[in-house]
Design a protein around this motif. Structure first.
Motif, PDB file in Angstrom:
ATOM      1  N   ASN A 171       0.814  -1.220   0.000  1.00 61.53           N
ATOM      2  CA  ASN A 171       0.000   0.000   0.000  1.00 61.53           C
ATOM      3  C   ASN A 171       0.849   1.273   0.000  1.00 61.53           C
ATOM      4  O   ASN A 171       0.347   2.363   0.280  1.00 61.53           O
ATOM      5  N   GLY A 172       2.174   1.138  -0.264  1.00 61.65           N
ATOM      6  CA  GLY A 172       3.016   2.333  -0.380  1.00 61.65           C
ATOM      7  C   GLY A 172       3.626   2.788   0.923  1.00 61.65           C
ATOM      8  O   GLY A 172       4.057   3.930   1.053  1.00 61.65           O
ATOM      9  N   VAL A 173       3.672   1.898   1.919  1.00 67.48           N
ATOM     10  CA  VAL A 173       4.277   2.232   3.217  1.00 67.48           C
ATOM     11  C   VAL A 173       5.583   1.454   3.348  1.00 67.48           C
ATOM     12  O   VAL A 173       5.634   0.259   3.062  1.00 67.48           O
ATOM     13  N   MET A 174       6.652   2.144   3.764  1.00 63.34           N
ATOM     14  CA  MET A 174       7.934   1.473   3.970  1.00 63.34           C
ATOM     15  C   MET A 174       8.489   1.885   5.330  1.00 63.34           C
ATOM     16  O   MET A 174       8.386   3.042   5.727  1.00 63.34           O
ATOM     17  N   LEU A 175       9.043   0.908   6.043  1.00 68.74           N
ATOM     18  CA  LEU A 175       9.629   1.190   7.341  1.00 68.74           C
ATOM     19  C   LEU A 175      11.075   0.698   7.332  1.00 68.74           C
ATOM     20  O   LEU A 175      11.348  -0.424   6.900  1.00 68.74           O
ATOM     21  N   ILE A 176      12.007   1.550   7.753  1.00 73.08           N
ATOM     22  CA  ILE A 176      13.425   1.202   7.767  1.00 73.08           C
ATOM     23  C   ILE A 176      13.921   1.366   9.202  1.00 73.08           C
ATOM     24  O   ILE A 176      13.782   2.449   9.787  1.00 73.08           O
ATOM     25  N   TRP A 177      14.482   0.302   9.776  1.00 72.07           N
ATOM     26  CA  TRP A 177      14.881   0.313  11.185  1.00 72.07           C
ATOM     27  C   TRP A 177      16.327  -0.127  11.297  1.00 72.07           C
ATOM     28  O   TRP A 177      16.745  -1.094  10.665  1.00 72.07           O
ATOM     29  N   ASP A 178      17.112   0.587  12.141  1.00 67.71           N
ATOM     30  CA  ASP A 178      18.533   0.227  12.283  1.00 67.71           C
ATOM     31  C   ASP A 178      18.752  -0.810  13.384  1.00 67.71           C
ATOM     32  O   ASP A 178      19.887  -1.065  13.784  1.00 67.71           O
ATOM     33  N   LYS A 179      17.664  -1.397  13.894  1.00 68.90           N
ATOM     34  CA  LYS A 179      17.686  -2.411  14.952  1.00 68.90           C
ATOM     35  C   LYS A 179      18.184  -1.827  16.272  1.00 68.90           C
ATOM     36  O   LYS A 179      18.541  -2.556  17.181  1.00 68.90           O
ATOM     37  N   LYS A 180      18.239  -0.484  16.336  1.00 70.82           N
ATOM     38  CA  LYS A 180      18.607   0.161  17.604  1.00 70.82           C
ATOM     39  C   LYS A 180      17.518   1.181  17.922  1.00 70.82           C
ATOM     40  O   LYS A 180      16.429   0.804  18.303  1.00 70.82           O
ATOM     41  N   THR A 181      17.820   2.482  17.759  1.00 68.59           N
ATOM     42  CA  THR A 181      16.825   3.494  18.158  1.00 68.59           C
ATOM     43  C   THR A 181      16.418   4.420  17.015  1.00 68.59           C
ATOM     44  O   THR A 181      15.816   5.461  17.262  1.00 68.59           O
ATOM     45  N   THR A 182      16.749   4.066  15.781  1.00 73.04           N
ATOM     46  CA  THR A 182      16.390   4.941  14.657  1.00 73.04           C
ATOM     47  C   THR A 182      15.405   4.242  13.726  1.00 73.04           C
ATOM     48  O   THR A 182      15.627   3.097  13.329  1.00 73.04           O
ATOM     49  N   VAL A 183      14.328   4.959  13.401  1.00 75.23           N
ATOM     50  CA  VAL A 183      13.309   4.414  12.498  1.00 75.23           C
ATOM     51  C   VAL A 183      12.997   5.457  11.430  1.00 75.23           C
ATOM     52  O   VAL A 183      12.827   6.641  11.742  1.00 75.23           O
TER      53      VAL A 183
END
Length: 324
Positions: A171-183
């Motif tokens: 649906n056009g949503v992307m989530l990128i996570w550094d596996k720490k505290t940044t999203v």
């Protein structure tokens, strides 16, 4: 009317900004204090701009919007508004269930914030993504990623890219996570003006990003943030935490480490992205992370500035064997 002493170009020629005279077709273009020759290209967001006769000619693609949540409660909205909010609860980062109570939507992203360190600041511990039409059971704390589809209308994929876990939905949503505290939350342009939450409304105007859950415009970040909590059981945040005041002995170390953001290492970026808010956020985080992971908080804060620099076409190689 009178003679004026100055240097001018002969008729039909133009000042090229470097003390020479050129024909119009050979005029250079300026961007971020740098000169570019005719025919040269630069990339701005997702568009390509070509220098022609002293003017930029750009493609007009609509670009993804990006919201960044990092460190101890720092937010950069889809429209670029920076603010801090240290709440200990679950909050709506962004969703397209906005306005009318019965409005339909296709996704909701919740950030679960918990205290990190002993000074009272909070970090994002878990991100919960609800895709499709979600039922009322969003309190299920055992999951970070829950799919409650009606039909198979929203598919999603996850993959690892370098340091990051990337979750991409149909649906056009992307989530990128550094596996720490940044999203990083990225949305396609179709969502412009249709989302709400701590990440703002993505309408290209930052002055109305503090819109509360009830649709009111707020000027205070704390009032705005409190309106997006998921549970009325959590207490409201009533004051901003100043961890360097609570832990003054950490302040000079924090300022020394974070000075890299204002240093010549990032000189190429300073004219493109103001380093000061990121420096202040870095000092705040370096003071607050006092129960292990000091360097992780510092590194995440510098990486957040480096990321904004990269978006502004200033790629900085700042990591060394000694730093992060």
């Amino acid at each position: 009317a009178e003679c004026v002493s100055s240097c001018v170009c002969p008729e039909g020629l133009y000042d090229d900004g470097k003390g020479g005279c050129v024909e119009q077709k050979d005029c250079p273009c300026s961007h971020n204090n740098q000169w570019y020759s005719p025919g040269q290209n630069i990339t701005v967001d997702c568009n390509t701009c070509t220098c022609q006769k002293g003017l930029w000619n750009c493609t007009e693609e609509l670009c993804y919007g990006t919201c960044m949540i990092y460190g101890s409660g720092h937010y950069s909205t889809f429209d670029g508004k920076l603010f801090d909010f240290d709440g200990s609860c679950d909050y709506v980062a962004t969703q397209d269930f906005c306005g009318d109570k019965n409005s339909s939507g296709s996704f909701s992203i919740i950030t679960e914030n918990v205290p990190c360190g002993t000074t009272g600041v909070t970090c994002s511990k878990a991100i919960k993504i609800f895709l499709g039409v979600s039922s009322d059971t969003q309190r299920d704390k055992d999951y970070k990623e829950i799919q409650r589809d009606i039909g198979d209308d929203v598919r999603y994929w996850n993959r690892t890219v370098g340091l990051y876990l990337v979750i991409e939905a149909s649906n056009g949503v992307m989530l990128i996570w550094d596996k720490k505290t940044t999203v990083f939350i990225k949305l396609t342009p179709d969502y412009k003006g249709k989302v709400c939450g701590l990440c703002g409304n993505f309408d290209d105007k930052s002055n109305n990003d503090f819109t509360t859950r009830s649709g009111l415009q707020e000027t205070n970040a704390l009032m705005f943030g409190n309106s997006w909590k998921q549970s009325s059981m959590c207490s409201d945040v009533t004051q901003e935490v100043e961890p360097c005041d609570v832990k003054p002995h950490r302040k000079s170390w924090a300022e020394k480490e974070c000075s890299i953001i204002r240093s010549p290492v990032f000189a190429i970026c300073h004219s493109k992205v103001d380093p000061n808010p990121f420096y202040e956020a870095c000092v705040h985080d370096a003071c607050s992370c006092d129960s292990g992971g000091d360097c992780e908080c510092f590194c995440s804060a510098v990486a957040a500035y480096a990321q904004e620099c990269t978006k502004a076409q200033a790629c900085v190689f700042w990591r060394t064997p000694d730093i992060c």
